[in-house]
Write a protein that holds these residues in place. Sequence first.
Motif, PDB file in Angstrom:
ATOM      1  N   ALA A 403       7.966  27.140  43.221  1.00 16.66           N
ATOM      2  CA  ALA A 403       7.829  26.649  41.850  1.00 16.66           C
ATOM      3  C   ALA A 403       6.775  27.454  41.091  1.00 16.66           C
ATOM      4  N   ARG A 404       5.620  27.729  41.746  1.00 14.33           N
ATOM      5  CA  ARG A 404       4.546  28.529  41.149  1.00 14.33           C
ATOM      6  C   ARG A 404       4.032  29.496  42.200  1.00 14.33           C
ATOM      7  N   GLY A 405       3.846  30.730  41.832  1.00 16.93           N
ATOM      8  CA  GLY A 405       3.384  31.751  42.764  1.00 16.93           C
ATOM      9  C   GLY A 405       1.958  31.517  43.221  1.00 16.93           C
ATOM     10  N   PRO A 406       1.521  32.223  44.257  1.00 14.49           N
ATOM     11  CA  PRO A 406       0.168  32.039  44.802  1.00 14.49           C
ATOM     12  C   PRO A 406      -0.935  32.270  43.772  1.00 14.49           C
ATOM     13  N   VAL A 407      -0.812  33.322  42.961  1.00 15.26           N
ATOM     14  CA  VAL A 407      -1.852  33.614  41.981  1.00 15.26           C
ATOM     15  C   VAL A 407      -1.854  32.565  40.880  1.00 15.26           C
ATOM     16  N   ALA A 408      -0.686  32.230  40.376  1.00 13.81           N
ATOM     17  CA  ALA A 408      -0.595  31.245  39.291  1.00 13.81           C
ATOM     18  C   ALA A 408      -1.085  29.875  39.720  1.00 13.81           C
ATOM     19  N   SER A 409      -0.830  29.509  40.983  1.00 15.24           N
ATOM     20  CA  SER A 409      -1.224  28.186  41.484  1.00 15.24           C
ATOM     21  C   SER A 409      -2.616  28.180  42.108  1.00 15.24           C
ATOM     22  N   GLY A 410      -3.220  29.371  42.272  1.00 14.95           N
ATOM     23  CA  GLY A 410      -4.542  29.437  42.884  1.00 14.95           C
ATOM     24  C   GLY A 410      -4.537  29.013  44.340  1.00 14.95           C
ATOM     25  N   THR A 411      -3.457  29.322  45.050  1.00 15.46           N
ATOM     26  CA  THR A 411      -3.338  28.947  46.459  1.00 15.46           C
ATOM     27  C   THR A 411      -3.038  30.188  47.290  1.00 15.46           C
ATOM     28  N   LEU A 412      -3.002  30.006  48.602  1.00  9.82           N
ATOM     29  CA  LEU A 412      -2.692  31.121  49.486  1.00  9.82           C
ATOM     30  C   LEU A 412      -1.210  31.485  49.461  1.00  9.82           C
ATOM     31  N   ASN A 413      -0.335  30.464  49.422  1.00 10.05           N
ATOM     32  CA  ASN A 413       1.088  30.715  49.609  1.00 10.05           C
ATOM     33  C   ASN A 413       1.963  30.216  48.473  1.00 10.05           C
ATOM     34  N   GLY A 414       1.361  29.743  47.390  1.00 14.75           N
ATOM     35  CA  GLY A 414       2.143  29.249  46.273  1.00 14.75           C
ATOM     36  C   GLY A 414       2.482  27.774  46.407  1.00 14.75           C
ATOM     37  N   GLU A 415       3.037  27.215  45.359  1.00 20.35           N
ATOM     38  CA  GLU A 415       3.448  25.806  45.353  1.00 20.35           C
ATOM     39  C   GLU A 415       4.972  25.739  45.319  1.00 20.35           C
ATOM     40  N   GLU A 416       5.531  24.909  46.195  1.00 20.43           N
ATOM     41  CA  GLU A 416       6.982  24.764  46.252  1.00 20.43           C
ATOM     42  C   GLU A 416       7.433  23.544  45.466  1.00 20.43           C
ATOM     43  N   ALA A 417       8.689  23.582  45.058  1.00 22.00           N
ATOM     44  CA  ALA A 417       9.282  22.465  44.315  1.00 22.00           C
ATOM     45  C   ALA A 417       9.463  21.259  45.236  1.00 22.00           C
ATOM     46  N   GLY A 418       9.844  20.146  44.663  1.00 22.98           N
ATOM     47  CA  GLY A 418      10.087  18.948  45.443  1.00 22.98           C
ATOM     48  C   GLY A 418      11.376  19.056  46.248  1.00 22.98           C
ATOM     49  N   PRO A 419      11.564  18.165  47.230  1.00 24.79           N
ATOM     50  CA  PRO A 419      12.752  18.222  48.092  1.00 24.79           C
ATOM     51  C   PRO A 419      14.066  18.195  47.323  1.00 24.79           C
ATOM     52  N   GLY A 420      14.142  17.391  46.274  1.00 24.34           N
ATOM     53  CA  GLY A 420      15.386  17.276  45.515  1.00 24.34           C
ATOM     54  C   GLY A 420      15.762  18.577  44.829  1.00 24.34           C
ATOM     55  N   ARG A 421      14.800  19.205  44.186  1.00 20.48           N
ATOM     56  CA  ARG A 421      15.072  20.462  43.505  1.00 20.48           C
ATOM     57  C   ARG A 421      15.412  21.570  44.494  1.00 20.48           C
ATOM     58  N   ILE A 422      14.748  21.552  45.636  1.00 18.25           N
ATOM     59  CA  ILE A 422      15.057  22.565  46.654  1.00 18.25           C
ATOM     60  C   ILE A 422      16.488  22.386  47.161  1.00 18.25           C
ATOM     61  N   ARG A 423      16.893  21.135  47.391  1.00 22.67           N
ATOM     62  CA  ARG A 423      18.251  20.848  47.869  1.00 22.67           C
ATOM     63  C   ARG A 423      19.289  21.343  46.865  1.00 22.67           C
ATOM     64  N   THR A 424      19.061  21.059  45.594  1.00 27.39           N
ATOM     65  CA  THR A 424      19.992  21.489  44.551  1.00 27.39           C
ATOM     66  C   THR A 424      20.087  23.011  44.497  1.00 27.39           C
ATOM     67  N   ALA A 425      18.949  23.680  44.581  1.00 30.95           N
ATOM     68  CA  ALA A 425      18.935  25.146  44.538  1.00 30.95           C
ATOM     69  C   ALA A 425      19.649  25.736  45.749  1.00 30.95           C
ATOM     70  N   MET A 426      19.492  25.115  46.906  1.00 24.54           N
ATOM     71  CA  MET A 426      20.136  25.619  48.120  1.00 24.54           C
ATOM     72  C   MET A 426      21.652  25.511  48.035  1.00 24.54           C
ATOM     73  N   LEU A 427      22.133  24.404  47.495  1.00 24.53           N
ATOM     74  CA  LEU A 427      23.569  24.189  47.422  1.00 24.53           C
ATOM     75  C   LEU A 427      24.245  25.102  46.402  1.00 24.53           C
ATOM     76  N   ALA A 428      23.441  25.781  45.597  1.00 28.66           N
ATOM     77  CA  ALA A 428      24.006  26.728  44.635  1.00 28.66           C
ATOM     78  C   ALA A 428      24.090  28.143  45.221  1.00 28.66           C
ATOM     79  N   GLN A 429      23.676  28.286  46.491  1.00 32.52           N
ATOM     80  CA  GLN A 429      23.671  29.607  47.125  1.00 32.52           C
ATOM     81  C   GLN A 429      24.821  29.749  48.120  1.00 32.52           C
ATOM     82  N   GLU A 430      25.216  30.996  48.333  1.00 36.84           N
ATOM     83  CA  GLU A 430      26.221  31.279  49.356  1.00 36.84           C
ATOM     84  C   GLU A 430      25.582  31.791  50.642  1.00 36.84           C
ATOM     85  N   ARG A 431      24.510  32.564  50.513  1.00 36.45           N
ATOM     86  CA  ARG A 431      23.803  33.080  51.688  1.00 36.45           C
ATOM     87  C   ARG A 431      22.303  32.859  51.511  1.00 36.45           C
ATOM     88  N   ILE A 432      21.673  32.396  52.595  1.00 32.51           N
ATOM     89  CA  ILE A 432      20.233  32.157  52.583  1.00 32.51           C
ATOM     90  C   ILE A 432      19.618  32.775  53.832  1.00 32.51           C
TER      91      ILE A 432
END
Length: 486
Positions: A403-432
């Motif tokens: 959701a936000r990169g490491p520099v933008a979020s001030g973290t080591l590895n960035g901030e990830e989206a919530g489980p629901g948004r991740i699930r939706t994004a995954m189902l829109a992909q053919e290869r992961i």
Amino acid sequence: MACHISILRRRLPIWLIPFLSTLVFGLWGLSRQQSVWRDEAATWQVAGRSVGDIWIMLGQVDAVHGLYYLLMHGLFECFGPSITTLRLPSVLAMAMAAACVTVIGRRLTGAWAALGGGLAFGLLPAVQFYLQEGRPYALVAAGAGISTLLLVNQLQGRGRTVHWAAYGGAVLVCALLNWLSLLILPAHLMTLIWTKAGRSTWVPWVASATVAIAAALPLILFSRSQSKQVSWIPPLTWHMMIGPAVLLAMGTVGALLDRPRTGRLSLATVALPLLVAPQVGLIALSLIQPLFLDRYVLFSMLGLALLLGAALNAAVEATGPRFPRASRWLVLGVVVAAMVALLPQSLAKRSPTCRVDDVLAVAAHVRQLKEAGDAVLFIPAARRDTALVSPDGFVGLRDIALARGPVASGTLNGEEAGPGRIRTAMLAQERILLVTDAPEVARPVSARRDKAKTAVLKKYFTVVADELVRGRRVTVYDRRGKRPDA
């Protein structure tokens, strides 16, 4: 010619031999076959940020390593990011620590103890491991060596007031690199008690130690708010005590050979507390909160090396009266024998397999496996470090959980989206492509978003490629031909 050689020997400082020996050991196989592991990856990607971005990140995570990150940022700015720039400071610091061991041994016992201890330091397995490590532990060892040497100077009446300021500064810098290095103060306290130091020593030592602690206290208190970072360290167990017990036994033998006496400054009265106090102190702290990692008290190896030098000196003195010529070769013979005996371990520590994983190797495999339009996921999110250190390998891949990169979020590895948004994004992909830990080092999936990733991949995707890469796993999932549930 013989006269020139004699003059050269007199002018050549004895500390230079262990310094150069340790330096050579550090430069040997420095790149570890172009491998970088996860702890070093943190140094690499943080050092590449601006000072302002590093400062923002320290407010949320890794404040305990703030000074080290800023130092490495400066080096990366001057010399560019590379494995050599990443590890060379540790090599030079360990060489300096070996030199300090040599000078201390020379001051307290003699040339053979100095040379033996200095050379032994560079051969110790723990030292060889962190000798080529892009983390602050070697720098702490060098600072501990400097502060101990300054204390010895004062106890021998060589120092001045400015040297007490230098002592306090060395202790403070070590504390800012890793505040657990303050465990050197109980070691120095034991030395002062053992040698029955006078008021002229006690007063400036207490003042120097107090100033160093007070200056480091804000960092200590603030870093405690980030204690989640060390929550993975396991509780203290009996089998974890085997290593310290062996070290303490070796140290006791070395101390007995030096015949320490109360009220007299000797190598043992300096070295034994330096070995014992940090180990025991860390064990005691670990009973309150699990913190027992040998690298936190790596500087205690200075004490072990000094005691090994004392043991070697005792052997030279024992053989000297009977075999004066042979005793001169004893140190060289022991060092050569130790090098031969430790050669397999030395080679192993210069192999990529000596670390938990290799972020550069993972990036190279991702480069080979990826196809246009692929997405990438990381479980846990910390495995994103491979993309942060080697972004070229991930060009064209979409990090769909971020959701936000490491520099933008001030973290080591960035901030990830919530489980629901991740699930939706995954189902829109053919290869992961999934980057995760190899089974033998993987921990149970606990984060909700990671559980969501795993569930979607298992239910809607098929594994078409699966490779283990030096402690990590790269899996390619394809959902063509499968359809999500309505």
